[in-house]
Design a protein around this motif. Structure first.
Motif, PDB file in Angstrom:
ATOM      1  N   SER A 161     -38.112  -6.387  29.501  1.00 17.04           N
ATOM      2  CA  SER A 161     -37.060  -5.839  29.490  1.00 17.04           C
ATOM      3  C   SER A 161     -35.948  -7.202  29.220  1.00 17.04           C
ATOM      4  O   SER A 161     -35.009  -7.029  28.866  1.00 17.04           O
ATOM      5  N   ASN A 162     -36.401  -7.870  29.921  1.00 18.91           N
ATOM      6  CA  ASN A 162     -35.324  -8.820  30.348  1.00 18.91           C
ATOM      7  C   ASN A 162     -34.831 -10.092  28.425  1.00 18.91           C
ATOM      8  O   ASN A 162     -34.208  -9.740  27.858  1.00 18.91           O
ATOM      9  N   ILE A 163     -36.101 -10.073  27.359  1.00 17.03           N
ATOM     10  CA  ILE A 163     -36.643 -10.754  26.732  1.00 17.03           C
ATOM     11  C   ILE A 163     -35.557  -9.197  25.562  1.00 17.03           C
ATOM     12  O   ILE A 163     -34.697 -10.101  24.674  1.00 17.03           O
ATOM     13  N   VAL A 164     -35.492  -8.574  25.857  1.00 17.97           N
ATOM     14  CA  VAL A 164     -34.976  -7.486  24.767  1.00 17.97           C
ATOM     15  C   VAL A 164     -33.678  -7.587  25.152  1.00 17.97           C
ATOM     16  O   VAL A 164     -32.137  -7.698  24.250  1.00 17.97           O
ATOM     17  N   ILE A 165     -33.389  -7.190  26.250  1.00 18.17           N
ATOM     18  CA  ILE A 165     -31.769  -7.750  27.180  1.00 18.17           C
ATOM     19  C   ILE A 165     -31.641  -9.133  26.062  1.00 18.17           C
ATOM     20  O   ILE A 165     -29.601  -9.071  26.170  1.00 18.17           O
ATOM     21  N   ALA A 166     -31.735 -10.394  26.272  1.00 21.33           N
ATOM     22  CA  ALA A 166     -31.064 -11.491  26.308  1.00 21.33           C
ATOM     23  C   ALA A 166     -31.252 -11.715  24.041  1.00 21.33           C
ATOM     24  O   ALA A 166     -30.530 -11.851  24.150  1.00 21.33           O
ATOM     25  N   GLY A 167     -32.111 -10.649  23.738  1.00 26.36           N
ATOM     26  CA  GLY A 167     -32.162 -11.160  22.680  1.00 26.36           C
ATOM     27  C   GLY A 167     -30.995  -9.669  21.857  1.00 26.36           C
ATOM     28  O   GLY A 167     -29.816 -10.590  21.313  1.00 26.36           O
ATOM     29  N   ALA A 168     -31.093  -9.097  22.722  1.00 27.46           N
ATOM     30  CA  ALA A 168     -29.947  -7.732  21.857  1.00 27.46           C
ATOM     31  C   ALA A 168     -28.298  -8.549  22.678  1.00 27.46           C
ATOM     32  O   ALA A 168     -27.013  -8.773  21.714  1.00 27.46           O
TER      33      ALA A 168
ATOM     34  N   LEU B  91     -43.594  -3.035  28.726  1.00 24.68           N
ATOM     35  CA  LEU B  91     -43.445  -4.551  29.356  1.00 24.68           C
ATOM     36  C   LEU B  91     -43.775  -4.698  30.475  1.00 24.68           C
ATOM     37  O   LEU B  91     -43.722  -6.165  30.721  1.00 24.68           O
ATOM     38  N   GLY B  92     -42.905  -4.203  31.181  1.00 19.27           N
ATOM     39  CA  GLY B  92     -42.428  -4.507  32.260  1.00 19.27           C
ATOM     40  C   GLY B  92     -40.980  -5.867  32.242  1.00 19.27           C
ATOM     41  O   GLY B  92     -40.748  -5.168  31.126  1.00 19.27           O
ATOM     42  N   SER B  93     -40.764  -5.901  33.404  1.00 15.32           N
ATOM     43  CA  SER B  93     -39.166  -6.462  33.252  1.00 15.32           C
ATOM     44  C   SER B  93     -39.563  -7.780  32.797  1.00 15.32           C
ATOM     45  O   SER B  93     -38.139  -7.816  32.390  1.00 15.32           O
ATOM     46  N   LEU B  94     -40.255  -8.397  32.691  1.00 12.47           N
ATOM     47  CA  LEU B  94     -40.376  -9.552  31.538  1.00 12.47           C
ATOM     48  C   LEU B  94     -40.170  -9.278  29.889  1.00 12.47           C
ATOM     49  O   LEU B  94     -38.818  -9.091  29.167  1.00 12.47           O
TER      50      LEU B  94
ATOM     51  N   ILE C   9     -40.200 -12.208  17.663  1.00  9.17           N
ATOM     52  CA  ILE C   9     -41.126 -12.457  19.187  1.00  9.17           C
ATOM     53  C   ILE C   9     -41.192 -10.599  19.793  1.00  9.17           C
ATOM     54  O   ILE C   9     -42.044 -10.036  20.371  1.00  9.17           O
ATOM     55  N   ILE C  10     -40.023  -9.871  19.904  1.00  7.27           N
ATOM     56  CA  ILE C  10     -39.877  -8.947  20.311  1.00  7.27           C
ATOM     57  C   ILE C  10     -40.072  -7.414  19.394  1.00  7.27           C
ATOM     58  O   ILE C  10     -40.867  -7.130  20.456  1.00  7.27           O
ATOM     59  N   SER C  11     -40.538  -7.683  18.873  1.00  7.13           N
ATOM     60  CA  SER C  11     -41.135  -6.866  17.282  1.00  7.13           C
ATOM     61  C   SER C  11     -42.496  -7.289  17.313  1.00  7.13           C
ATOM     62  O   SER C  11     -43.609  -6.711  17.662  1.00  7.13           O
ATOM     63  N   VAL C  12     -42.953  -8.802  17.053  1.00  5.38           N
ATOM     64  CA  VAL C  12     -44.739  -8.574  17.578  1.00  5.38           C
ATOM     65  C   VAL C  12     -44.823  -8.487  18.567  1.00  5.38           C
ATOM     66  O   VAL C  12     -46.543  -7.408  18.938  1.00  5.38           O
ATOM     67  N   VAL C  13     -44.676  -8.977  19.660  1.00  2.73           N
ATOM     68  CA  VAL C  13     -44.993  -8.141  20.932  1.00  2.73           C
ATOM     69  C   VAL C  13     -44.989  -6.698  20.678  1.00  2.73           C
ATOM     70  O   VAL C  13     -46.179  -6.167  21.212  1.00  2.73           O
TER      71      VAL C  13
END
Length: 446
Positions: free
Chosen positions: A288-295, A283-286, A173-177
């Motif tokens: 950023s949070n998705i990236v952090i969750a993935g990491a 991408l905004g806070s959302l 998801i991170i990559s595509v977005v």
């Protein structure tokens, strides 16, 4: 890598097929690696980072050749340590030194994943640049997963499955977005790559490829399941080469997504949590949070799996007499002392070193261990039916990779290189001491 004698500690109630084996390898490889290497790579070679990542993957595939051949020949779930011990049965020091290098390689990756976890965990807070809070969280997360491993093997296994598959979905998801959200067009990206290629040196790309080699560590875990897989003769090579290929694709897509969407200067300035820092602006806070969750998921699953697998490897080597016997003791089949010991040493490494030192020590260690595997394979190449050309090519590539990392350290941070060399001298001394002790015990028995 693996755990010798693990067969007596596992239930074998099902056979692992190709898809499961690929998942095992990807779970080990796609950990904190991409989150750690991205900022370091972009800082050195800019937009040609994908080329460096692919080059590192090719080097990993070359290294994997000997693992595959030795795995098919010995069919021993002890993998690296067992292969070397069986290839050089009359050399206790060889077995001891490979055991020490393998274990401390795992310790360095454990520290690397924990350090990356903490960097992303506080990346959106006011403490993002506080090194001691970062180190404290890294030590704490190692403590948490050490506790889980000691508490329940079943619980750890279920948690690991959830984290592995969830992280792969989130990374996709991170990559595509990122690719879809970036202002950079494909043509502009190619133009940027061409400009960076003109200014970058081939040696720089090779240095980055060598440094990022640690991101491909984990494919060896397939051999660990040799007694639990169906058709190992076909599935070992298929699983390992497929997993490395998929890891390259995943890493490259994430790198391209980041370079499309995040300014290069932001990736460099925040290289220890580059994706989170840049994704927030795009991408905004959302986002950023998705990236952090993935990491956090990626590093958590890698920490958990590393603590589980490497502690059993350590216990097995200790049972052979090449580490203190205390580390071989188990309680309810769990090597508690080995688990706690590895976690403690990883925490010490976090305290004394930063991300760059841990990353480079881990890469050098796995380059060295892979080189030793290639030498072992070359020694018995007729028995393993290996190509001399491919084996020698792997040996050459791994030697060049190790030399380039040390050259980079010498010219950029000689004190850090001295620290790495000092660590190796300590490891060699420890291996020599226990090899002599092991030999004396055998002589006394005879």
């Amino acid at each position: 890598m693996s755990q010798q004698k693990l067969s007596s500690h596992r239930k074998r109630n099902k056979s692992l097929g190709l898809l499961e084996l690929i998942a095992i390898a990807l779970g080990g490889m796609v950990g904190g690696g991409i989150f750690t290497i991205l900022g370091v790579s972009v800082a050195m070679v800019g937009n040609i980072t994908p080329v460096a990542i692919i080059t590192g993957g090719i080097l990993a595939a070359m290294a994997a050749y000997s693992y595959v051949k030795l795995g098919l020949y010995y069919k021993d779930e002890g993998a690296t340590y067992a292969f070397f011990k069986r290839t050089y049965p009359k050399s206790p020091f060889s077995a001891s030194v490979i055991g020490w290098f393998v274990i401390f390689g795992y310790i360095s990756t454990l520290a690397l994943y924990a350090y990356t976890f903490s960097s992303y965990a506080i990346s959106s807070t006011d403490f993002a640049d506080n090194i001691w809070i970062r180190k404290g969280i890294a030590i704490a997360v190692i403590g948490v997963f050490t506790g889980i491993n000691l508490w329940s093997v079943n619980g750890m296994g279920k948690l690991e499955d959830i984290m592995v598959y969830t992280k792969l979905v989130i990374l996709t998801i991170i990559s595509v977005v990122l690719i879809n959200s970036g202002d950079t067009s494909f043509g502009t990206f190619l133009s940027n790559m061409a400009q960076d290629a003109e200014s970058a040196k081939v040696m720089d790309v090779l240095i980055v490829a060598s440094i990022t080699f640690v991101a491909y560590e984990g494919f060896q875990l397939v051999i660990n399941a040799v007694n639990e897989m169906s058709n190992p003769q076909k599935n070992i090579p298929r699983a390992i080469y497929s997993a490395i290929t998929l890891a390259i694709i995943i890493y490259v897509i994430i790198a391209i997504g980041a370079l499309f969407a995040i300014p290069t200067k932001d990736i460099i300035e925040n290289k220890e949590f580059a994706l989170a820092a840049g994704a927030g602006d795009v991408l905004g806070s959302l986002g950023s949070n998705i990236v952090i969750a993935g990491a956090l998921l990626a590093t958590s699953s890698a920490i958990s799996g590393t603590v589980f697998g490497s502690s059993r490897q350590l216990a097995a080597i200790a049972e052979d007499g090449f580490f203190p016997k205390l580390l071989a003791k188990r309680k309810n089949k769990v090597p508690q002392n080995a688990t706690i010991g590895m976690a403690a040493v990883a925490c010490v490494l976090i305290l004394i070193g930063g991300l760059q030192l841990i990353l480079e020590f881990g890469s050098v260690t796995f380059l060295l261990v892979s080189l030793l595997m290639a030498f072992a394979n070359f020694k018995i190449r007729k028995e393993t039916k290996s190509s001399s050309f491919l084996t020698i090519s792997a040996i050459t590539g791994l030697i060049v990779g190790g030399v380039l990392i040390l050259y980079y350290e010498l010219t950029n941070n000689w004190k850090q290189m001295a620290a790495i060399i000092a660590l190796y001298l300590l490891l060699a001394a420890g291996a020599y001491f226990y090899a002599k002790k092991h030999k004396k015990q055998i002589d006394d028995t005879n």
